[in-house]
Design a protein around this motif. Sequence first.
Motif, short mmCIF file in Angstrom:
data_model
loop_
_atom_site.label_atom_id
_atom_site.label_comp_id
_atom_site.label_asym_id
_atom_site.label_seq_id
_atom_site.Cartn_x
_atom_site.Cartn_y
_atom_site.Cartn_z
N GLU A 24 51.75 11.12 -21.76
CA GLU A 24 51.25 12.11 -20.81
C GLU A 24 49.99 11.62 -20.09
N GLY A 25 49.54 10.41 -20.44
CA GLY A 25 48.38 9.84 -19.75
C GLY A 25 47.05 10.01 -20.47
N TYR A 26 47.08 10.43 -21.74
CA TYR A 26 45.85 10.57 -22.50
C TYR A 26 45.46 9.25 -23.16
N GLU A 27 44.17 9.06 -23.33
CA GLU A 27 43.67 7.94 -24.13
C GLU A 27 43.50 8.46 -25.56
N VAL A 28 44.14 7.80 -26.52
CA VAL A 28 44.21 8.35 -27.88
C VAL A 28 43.60 7.39 -28.90
N GLU A 29 42.81 7.96 -29.80
CA GLU A 29 42.33 7.25 -30.97
C GLU A 29 42.79 8.01 -32.20
N GLN A 30 42.88 7.28 -33.32
CA GLN A 30 43.37 7.89 -34.56
C GLN A 30 42.39 7.66 -35.70
N ALA A 31 42.33 8.62 -36.60
CA ALA A 31 41.64 8.48 -37.87
C ALA A 31 42.51 9.16 -38.91
N PHE A 32 42.55 8.59 -40.11
CA PHE A 32 43.45 9.11 -41.15
C PHE A 32 42.69 9.75 -42.31
N ARG A 33 41.36 9.70 -42.25
CA ARG A 33 40.52 10.34 -43.26
C ARG A 33 39.42 11.12 -42.56
N GLY A 34 39.00 12.21 -43.19
CA GLY A 34 37.96 13.03 -42.60
C GLY A 34 36.62 12.31 -42.50
N ASP A 35 36.26 11.55 -43.54
CA ASP A 35 34.97 10.84 -43.51
C ASP A 35 34.98 9.73 -42.47
N LEU A 50 42.03 16.70 -32.31
CA LEU A 50 43.20 17.31 -32.94
C LEU A 50 43.03 17.06 -34.43
N LEU A 51 42.75 18.11 -35.19
CA LEU A 51 42.22 17.96 -36.54
C LEU A 51 43.09 18.62 -37.60
N LEU A 58 37.14 14.01 -46.57
CA LEU A 58 36.41 15.18 -46.07
C LEU A 58 37.43 16.11 -45.44
N SER A 59 37.43 17.36 -45.84
CA SER A 59 38.45 18.28 -45.32
C SER A 59 38.23 18.54 -43.84
N GLY A 60 39.32 18.90 -43.15
CA GLY A 60 39.23 19.20 -41.74
C GLY A 60 38.33 20.39 -41.47
N ILE A 61 38.36 21.39 -42.34
CA ILE A 61 37.54 22.58 -42.15
C ILE A 61 36.05 22.24 -42.26
N GLU A 62 35.71 21.34 -43.19
CA GLU A 62 34.32 20.92 -43.34
C GLU A 62 33.89 20.03 -42.17
N LEU A 63 34.79 19.15 -41.74
CA LEU A 63 34.47 18.30 -40.59
C LEU A 63 34.23 19.16 -39.34
N ARG A 90 44.08 31.39 -40.72
CA ARG A 90 43.86 31.20 -39.28
C ARG A 90 42.49 31.73 -38.88
N VAL A 91 42.15 32.90 -39.41
CA VAL A 91 40.85 33.50 -39.12
C VAL A 91 39.73 32.60 -39.63
N ARG A 92 39.92 32.01 -40.81
CA ARG A 92 38.90 31.11 -41.38
C ARG A 92 38.71 29.88 -40.49
N GLY A 93 39.84 29.30 -40.05
CA GLY A 93 39.77 28.11 -39.21
C GLY A 93 39.07 28.39 -37.89
N LEU A 94 39.43 29.49 -37.26
CA LEU A 94 38.82 29.86 -35.98
C LEU A 94 37.36 30.25 -36.18
N GLY A 95 37.08 30.89 -37.32
CA GLY A 95 35.69 31.29 -37.61
C GLY A 95 34.78 30.10 -37.85
N THR A 96 35.34 28.99 -38.28
CA THR A 96 34.54 27.79 -38.52
C THR A 96 34.18 27.10 -37.21
N GLY A 97 34.93 27.41 -36.15
CA GLY A 97 34.59 26.82 -34.85
C GLY A 97 35.75 26.19 -34.13
N ALA A 98 36.96 26.25 -34.71
CA ALA A 98 38.11 25.68 -34.01
C ALA A 98 38.44 26.52 -32.77
N ASP A 99 38.92 25.85 -31.73
CA ASP A 99 39.28 26.56 -30.49
C ASP A 99 40.72 27.06 -30.51
#
Length: 232
Positions: A24-35, A50-51, A58-63, A90-99
């Motif tokens: 789709e034309g995006y520049e993509v980087e990958q990471a396989f661990r939270g830390d 995209l988390l 390190l968990s995604g929610i903490e990151l 879902r509420v927890r994830g969004l409350g942590t700051g996810a869009d």
Amino acid sequence: MPKVLIVEDEEPVSLLLRYNLEAEGYEVEQAFRGDDAEIRLREVTPDLVLLDWMLPGLSGIELCRRLRARPETERVPIIMLTARGEESERVRGLGTGADDYIVKPFSVPEVVARIRAILRRAKPEVLSSVLALGDLELDRETHRVRRAGRELHLGPTEFKLLEFLMRSPGRVFSREQLLDGVWGHDVYVDERTVDVHVGRLRKVLNRTAKKDPIRTVRGAGYSFDDTFAKAG
């Protein structure tokens, strides 16, 4: 070209997302661990993350929580990917700051659509089809380039090379970085090919103008001249 960081420990899922986003034309980087992702995000700030929720190190929610606490990343859009579909989660994830929040298994076209929708709201400039620097204008959709209003005719590789350089005026790219960014990681091309295509690009760009927008940095590579970008 919007930059997306995929933080997902399931390699097949990460590769599937990367393949479709790059298409789709995006520049993509990958990471396989939270830390690992946290370290990378201190070096480079993407346009969107995209988390995955469950990650080693390190968990995604903490990151997500840490990214929102840092001034450099507090406004970076984050979409959480998770197998947890309960409303409370879902509420927890969004409350942590996810869009946004996408439950696995997901539809790849839906993920792509949500990324585009969030970027359109949060960073509309990265989705613009036109790059304009100095007297140069490059249209990604029509694949047309103009200088001082005069249309230039570039080959497909020269077009991609110019677009790549124009996205980061002033930044010096080595020949290896240009090979990866323009030709791709999976294509073997000799580094001298970069010089050939830069020469062709310059010939077209400077045919009717004196100032060369491409700067050669001896021993380092090439860049789009940031003084040219600020001119006009």
